[in-house]
Design a protein around this motif. Structure first.
Motif, PDB file in Angstrom:
ATOM      1  N   GLU A   1      25.640  -4.299 -37.718  1.00 61.22           N
ATOM      2  CA  GLU A   1      26.416  -4.206 -36.483  1.00 61.22           C
ATOM      3  C   GLU A   1      27.821  -3.688 -36.762  1.00 61.22           C
ATOM      4  OE1 GLU A   1      26.312  -8.102 -34.753  1.00 61.22           O
ATOM      5  OE2 GLU A   1      24.193  -7.947 -34.212  1.00 61.22           O
TER       6      GLU A   1
ATOM      7  N   GLU B   1      21.883  -1.141 -29.359  1.00 65.40           N
ATOM      8  CA  GLU B   1      21.707  -1.904 -30.586  1.00 65.40           C
ATOM      9  C   GLU B   1      20.791  -3.083 -30.293  1.00 65.40           C
ATOM     10  OE1 GLU B   1      24.773  -4.671 -32.813  1.00 65.40           O
ATOM     11  OE2 GLU B   1      25.277  -2.572 -33.030  1.00 65.40           O
ATOM     12  N   ASP B   2      19.612  -3.097 -30.885  1.00 67.27           N
ATOM     13  CA  ASP B   2      18.634  -4.165 -30.660  1.00 67.27           C
ATOM     14  C   ASP B   2      18.381  -4.395 -29.173  1.00 67.27           C
ATOM     15  OD1 ASP B   2      18.477  -4.557 -33.394  1.00 67.27           O
ATOM     16  OD2 ASP B   2      20.062  -6.071 -33.400  1.00 67.27           O
ATOM     17  N   ARG B   3      18.118  -3.322 -28.462  1.00 63.76           N
ATOM     18  CA  ARG B   3      17.840  -3.330 -27.024  1.00 63.76           C
ATOM     19  C   ARG B   3      19.015  -3.823 -26.184  1.00 63.76           C
ATOM     20  NH1 ARG B   3      13.230  -6.679 -28.215  1.00 63.76           N
ATOM     21  NH2 ARG B   3      11.983  -5.437 -29.599  1.00 63.76           N
ATOM     22  N   ARG B   4      20.202  -3.859 -26.759  1.00 60.50           N
ATOM     23  CA  ARG B   4      21.407  -4.222 -26.016  1.00 60.50           C
ATOM     24  C   ARG B   4      22.340  -3.025 -26.004  1.00 60.50           C
ATOM     25  NH1 ARG B   4      23.469  -9.464 -29.024  1.00 60.50           N
ATOM     26  NH2 ARG B   4      23.273  -7.940 -30.672  1.00 60.50           N
TER      27      ARG B   4
ATOM     28  N   ARG C   1      22.159  -8.395 -40.725  1.00 57.64           N
ATOM     29  CA  ARG C   1      22.275  -7.951 -39.341  1.00 57.64           C
ATOM     30  C   ARG C   1      23.748  -7.747 -38.971  1.00 57.64           C
ATOM     31  NH1 ARG C   1      18.884 -11.105 -37.367  1.00 57.64           N
ATOM     32  NH2 ARG C   1      20.205 -12.927 -37.126  1.00 57.64           N
TER      33      ARG C   1
END
Length: 133
Positions: A42, A109-112, A38
């Protein structure tokens, strides 16, 4: 009397404890490896945002007297460029006016929502009549 032979091998309890320890170790290893993957993803997205910002900055080496305002979207990255006059306290015919150029790159990114902001200075483009030959 005959001497009892001692059995060799693992008892059922020892086998269950060994499996429990192995399961906990594998679970921990899985979490560590998942976190590393992960983090690498990122960092790759962040690095792409930096490359995009540098590419956008390389489009112009000067800014017009009206400034530089531009927005766009590229490969899932939204970007916005704005410039404002930058006061240096210096003036003269050979000293160009400066503009502070700010580039904001945003992505999900990942709902952020993530963003990167880069700021630099660019000289103001002189009109063709003022260019010395």
């Amino acid at each position: 009397m005959r001497a009892l032979k001692r059995q060799r091998g693992l008892t059922l309890l020892e086998l269950l404890v060994a499996f429990a320890i192995m399961a906990m170790s594998l679970g921990l290893l899985y979490r560590v490896m998942g976190g590393s993957v992960r983090s690498a993803g990122e960092m790759e997205r962040y690095q792409r945002a930096v490359v995009l910002a540098q590419s956008l900055l390389s489009l112009r080496d000067t800014v017009s007297d009206t400034g530089w305002q531009q927005v766009g979207e590229t490969s899932g990255y939204q970007w916005q460029i704005q410039s404002t006059p930058y006061a240096t306290g210096l003036s003269g015919p050979a000293i160009p006016a400066l503009h502070e150029v700010s580039i904001v790159i945003s992505w999900s990114e990942d709902r952020r929502q993530r963003s990167l902001e880069l700021t630099t200075l660019r000289p103001e483009r002189k009109p063709p009549s003022q260019v010395r030959r």
